[in-house]
Design a protein around this motif. Structure first.
Motif, mmCIF file in Angstrom:
data_model
loop_
_atom_site.group_PDB
_atom_site.id
_atom_site.type_symbol
_atom_site.label_atom_id
_atom_site.label_comp_id
_atom_site.label_asym_id
_atom_site.label_seq_id
_atom_site.Cartn_x
_atom_site.Cartn_y
_atom_site.Cartn_z
ATOM 1 N N LEU A 204 2.984 -22.204 -13.485
ATOM 2 C CA LEU A 204 4.279 -22.070 -12.866
ATOM 3 C C LEU A 204 4.395 -23.076 -11.586
ATOM 4 C CD1 LEU A 204 6.795 -20.319 -12.951
ATOM 5 C CD2 LEU A 204 5.651 -18.781 -11.185
ATOM 6 N N LEU A 205 3.468 -23.091 -11.067
ATOM 7 C CA LEU A 205 3.578 -23.903 -9.558
ATOM 8 C C LEU A 205 3.837 -25.406 -10.050
ATOM 9 C CD1 LEU A 205 0.893 -21.890 -7.376
ATOM 10 C CD2 LEU A 205 3.537 -21.957 -7.117
ATOM 11 N N GLY A 206 2.952 -25.968 -10.983
ATOM 12 C CA GLY A 206 3.175 -27.254 -11.612
ATOM 13 C C GLY A 206 2.651 -28.090 -10.332
ATOM 14 N N PRO A 207 3.562 -29.001 -9.967
ATOM 15 C CA PRO A 207 3.490 -30.024 -8.986
ATOM 16 C C PRO A 207 3.171 -29.509 -7.605
ATOM 17 C CG PRO A 207 5.676 -30.254 -9.578
ATOM 18 C CD PRO A 207 5.100 -29.064 -10.542
ATOM 19 N N TYR A 208 3.419 -28.169 -7.336
ATOM 20 C CA TYR A 208 3.438 -27.390 -6.030
ATOM 21 C C TYR A 208 2.119 -26.698 -5.827
ATOM 22 C CZ TYR A 208 8.463 -27.962 -5.485
ATOM 23 O OH TYR A 208 9.831 -28.696 -5.337
ATOM 24 N N LEU A 209 1.312 -26.912 -6.676
ATOM 25 C CA LEU A 209 -0.201 -26.535 -6.582
ATOM 26 C C LEU A 209 -0.790 -27.676 -6.071
ATOM 27 C CD1 LEU A 209 -2.641 -24.401 -7.233
ATOM 28 C CD2 LEU A 209 -2.748 -25.426 -9.437
ATOM 29 N N ALA A 210 -1.210 -27.375 -4.763
ATOM 30 C CA ALA A 210 -1.690 -28.538 -3.777
ATOM 31 C C ALA A 210 -3.316 -28.057 -3.320
ATOM 32 C CB ALA A 210 -0.855 -28.724 -2.657
ATOM 33 N N HIS A 211 -3.600 -26.826 -3.239
ATOM 34 C CA HIS A 211 -4.792 -26.555 -3.011
ATOM 35 C C HIS A 211 -5.149 -24.946 -3.200
ATOM 36 C CE1 HIS A 211 -8.112 -26.941 -0.238
ATOM 37 N NE2 HIS A 211 -7.544 -26.234 0.875
ATOM 38 N N VAL A 212 -6.612 -24.750 -3.225
ATOM 39 C CA VAL A 212 -7.161 -23.757 -3.542
ATOM 40 C C VAL A 212 -7.983 -22.984 -2.591
ATOM 41 C CG1 VAL A 212 -8.736 -22.774 -5.534
ATOM 42 C CG2 VAL A 212 -6.807 -24.099 -6.108
ATOM 43 N N HIS A 213 -7.889 -21.770 -2.230
ATOM 44 C CA HIS A 213 -8.654 -21.003 -1.586
ATOM 45 C C HIS A 213 -9.693 -20.080 -2.220
ATOM 46 C CE1 HIS A 213 -7.034 -21.555 2.769
ATOM 47 N NE2 HIS A 213 -7.727 -22.684 2.322
ATOM 48 N N VAL A 214 -10.893 -19.650 -2.070
ATOM 49 C CA VAL A 214 -11.786 -18.584 -2.840
ATOM 50 C C VAL A 214 -12.149 -17.909 -1.957
ATOM 51 C CG1 VAL A 214 -13.633 -18.441 -4.715
ATOM 52 C CG2 VAL A 214 -11.684 -20.165 -5.037
ATOM 53 N N LYS A 215 -12.004 -16.669 -2.109
ATOM 54 C CA LYS A 215 -12.687 -15.330 -1.721
ATOM 55 C C LYS A 215 -12.605 -14.233 -2.569
ATOM 56 C CE LYS A 215 -9.252 -14.312 1.671
ATOM 57 N NZ LYS A 215 -8.235 -15.590 1.640
ATOM 58 N N ASN A 216 -13.384 -13.189 -2.144
ATOM 59 C CA ASN A 216 -13.285 -11.905 -3.217
ATOM 60 C C ASN A 216 -12.929 -10.620 -2.499
ATOM 61 O OD1 ASN A 216 -13.090 -10.964 -5.929
ATOM 62 N ND2 ASN A 216 -14.896 -12.206 -6.363
ATOM 63 N N ALA A 217 -12.340 -9.822 -3.090
ATOM 64 C CA ALA A 217 -12.282 -8.667 -2.663
ATOM 65 C C ALA A 217 -12.343 -7.362 -3.524
ATOM 66 C CB ALA A 217 -10.706 -8.581 -2.002
ATOM 67 N N ARG A 218 -12.352 -6.138 -2.958
ATOM 68 C CA ARG A 218 -12.546 -5.008 -3.636
ATOM 69 C C ARG A 218 -11.780 -3.866 -3.202
ATOM 70 N NH1 ARG A 218 -18.805 -5.262 -2.677
ATOM 71 N NH2 ARG A 218 -18.718 -5.180 -0.390
ATOM 72 N N TRP A 219 -11.232 -2.990 -4.091
ATOM 73 C CA TRP A 219 -10.679 -1.798 -3.536
ATOM 74 C C TRP A 219 -11.690 -0.325 -3.448
ATOM 75 C CZ3 TRP A 219 -5.808 -1.458 -1.610
ATOM 76 C CH2 TRP A 219 -4.691 -2.540 -1.702
ATOM 77 N N VAL A 220 -11.611 0.200 -2.471
ATOM 78 C CA VAL A 220 -12.391 1.257 -2.195
ATOM 79 C C VAL A 220 -11.820 2.663 -1.995
ATOM 80 C CG1 VAL A 220 -14.382 -0.215 -1.709
ATOM 81 C CG2 VAL A 220 -12.805 0.856 0.215
ATOM 82 N N PRO A 221 -11.971 3.852 -2.244
ATOM 83 C CA PRO A 221 -11.409 5.047 -1.881
ATOM 84 C C PRO A 221 -11.688 5.123 -0.186
ATOM 85 C CG PRO A 221 -13.193 5.575 -3.370
ATOM 86 C CD PRO A 221 -12.977 3.935 -3.349
ATOM 87 N N THR A 222 -10.811 5.834 0.464
ATOM 88 C CA THR A 222 -10.856 6.102 1.595
ATOM 89 C C THR A 222 -11.145 7.833 1.633
ATOM 90 O OG1 THR A 222 -8.701 6.819 2.552
ATOM 91 C CG2 THR A 222 -9.568 4.517 2.589
ATOM 92 N N LYS A 223 -11.419 8.407 2.637
ATOM 93 C CA LYS A 223 -11.602 9.849 2.807
ATOM 94 C C LYS A 223 -10.317 10.296 3.068
ATOM 95 C CE LYS A 223 -16.226 9.711 4.378
ATOM 96 N NZ LYS A 223 -17.513 10.076 5.606
ATOM 97 N N ASN A 224 -9.216 9.687 3.029
ATOM 98 C CA ASN A 224 -7.929 10.208 3.577
ATOM 99 C C ASN A 224 -7.173 10.542 2.119
ATOM 100 O OD1 ASN A 224 -8.492 10.036 6.341
ATOM 101 N ND2 ASN A 224 -8.053 7.855 6.218
ATOM 102 N N HIS A 225 -5.919 11.466 2.302
ATOM 103 C CA HIS A 225 -5.246 11.572 1.310
ATOM 104 C C HIS A 225 -3.548 11.692 1.780
ATOM 105 C CE1 HIS A 225 -8.862 12.928 -0.484
ATOM 106 N NE2 HIS A 225 -8.303 12.589 -1.843
ATOM 107 N N ASP A 226 -2.709 11.264 1.032
ATOM 108 C CA ASP A 226 -1.516 11.378 1.592
ATOM 109 C C ASP A 226 -0.890 12.860 1.686
ATOM 110 O OD1 ASP A 226 -0.397 12.257 -0.947
ATOM 111 O OD2 ASP A 226 0.050 10.385 -1.615
ATOM 112 N N PRO A 227 0.317 13.145 2.170
ATOM 113 C CA PRO A 227 0.653 14.538 2.144
ATOM 114 C C PRO A 227 0.476 15.261 1.009
ATOM 115 C CG PRO A 227 1.856 13.075 3.626
ATOM 116 C CD PRO A 227 1.087 12.147 2.858
#
Length: 306
Positions: A204-227
């Motif tokens: 989709l980005l086509g010619p606007y794709l100019a650079h790439v950053h790579v790092k990684n992430a994960r989602w973890v549960p917290t001890k909190n809960h919503d109301p």
């Protein structure tokens, strides 16, 4: 393909140490962090980072930046600027510095969302359409000034901003000259907000794709809960090989999209010491690129020694 490191992720090293260590490990280039930062009792990614060049007095630092980079045999994958597109004075200075160094491209930040607290700032409360329109207006000016300096200004896909996704970034830049504006596709940021299947997003980005950053992430549960008692999850940075994002799959998408330029690593995990982390990341990236059918360019020292 060439690999570099963004020095936001090397806070314990001075610029001299960063250039020397990365070159010795076999990296092709470096992406210098440029911003005024808060002091800290110990080096951190966002404050007290020793490998950061201050925005204040940047012009006087350019000869030293050039000396350290070329002296180590490294190239610039670009500059990691923090100036926002509505700060025209600092953007102009960053574009001029990028041109003077021959660094070719520099990140110019877009506006944050109205409910964002990025950078410790109070939320503006402004609606998205208003912020997006303002960012587009500023980026029209940025594109003109980047053309004047013969460089490219980069929009990063980043959570908490008006361009969290490839689709939103394309909307922002469409019609502007892709020779002077482009997009940083960032695997790790997209895991937090803005995820779109990588291959169609890159296409989709086509010619606007100019650079790439790579790092990684994960989602973890917290001890909190919503109301209502619902679970609350939080994102955290992870080592390249251990997060939600699969780098080999991502590299295969890059290959199919025809991208074979710079990949800059910004690993904000702290599971292993910095030197071990950067060396291990380079080895991992080379394996991932090979499995994805990408050709990795040679470097001054070729592969890491040992």
């Amino acid at each position: 393909m060439k690999f570099s490191v963004f020095t936001a992720s090397t806070p314990e090293w001075t610029p001299q140490e960063a250039a020397t260590e990365l070159a010795a490990q076999g990296w092709h280039g470096i992406e210098w962090r440029v911003t005024d930062q808060a002091e800290a009792a110990s080096p951190g990614f966002w404050s007290g980072n020793k490998a950061t060049w201050p925005m204040t007095g940047l012009e006087g630092s350019l000869p030293e930046i050039a000396r350290l980079t070329s002296g180590a045999g490294l190239e610039y994958s670009g500059l990691g600027g923090y100036a926002r597109c509505d700060n025209h004075d600092d953007v102009e200075r960053l574009l001029a510095a990028t041109s003077a160094l021959g660094a070719r491209q520099v990140r110019v930040n877009v506006l944050p969302l109205g409910n964002s607290t990025m950078g410790g700032q109070e939320p503006s409360g402004l609606p998205y359409p208003e912020l997006f329109a303002a960012t587009r207006e500023h980026y029209e000016w940025v594109a003109e000034r980047a053309a004047h300096h013969g460089v490219k200004a980069l929009v990063e896909l980043h959570h908490g901003t008006v361009t969290a996704s490839a689709s939103s970034a394309l909307r922002l830049l469409e019609g502007l000259d892709p020779r002077h504006v482009g997009v940083i596709h960032d695997l790790g940021n997209l895991l937090i907000e803005g995820w779109e299947s990588p291959l169609p997003a890159l296409q989709l980005l086509g010619p606007y794709l100019a650079h790439v950053h790579v790092k990684n992430a994960r989602w973890v549960p917290t001890k909190n809960h919503d109301p209502a008692g619902g679970a609350i999850w939080a994102s955290e940075w992870a080592p390249l090989a251990e997060g939600i994002g699969n780098v080999v799959t991502y590299f295969k998408a890059l290959a199919e999209a025809g991208y074979d330029e710079w990949v800059t690593v910004e690993d904000f995990s702290t599971d292993v010491p910095l030197a071990e982390r950067t060396a291990g990341n380079l080895d991992f990236l080379r394996r991932a690129a090979s499995l994805a059918g990408l050709t990795v360019a040679g470097s001054a020292d070729s592969l890491p020694k040992g």
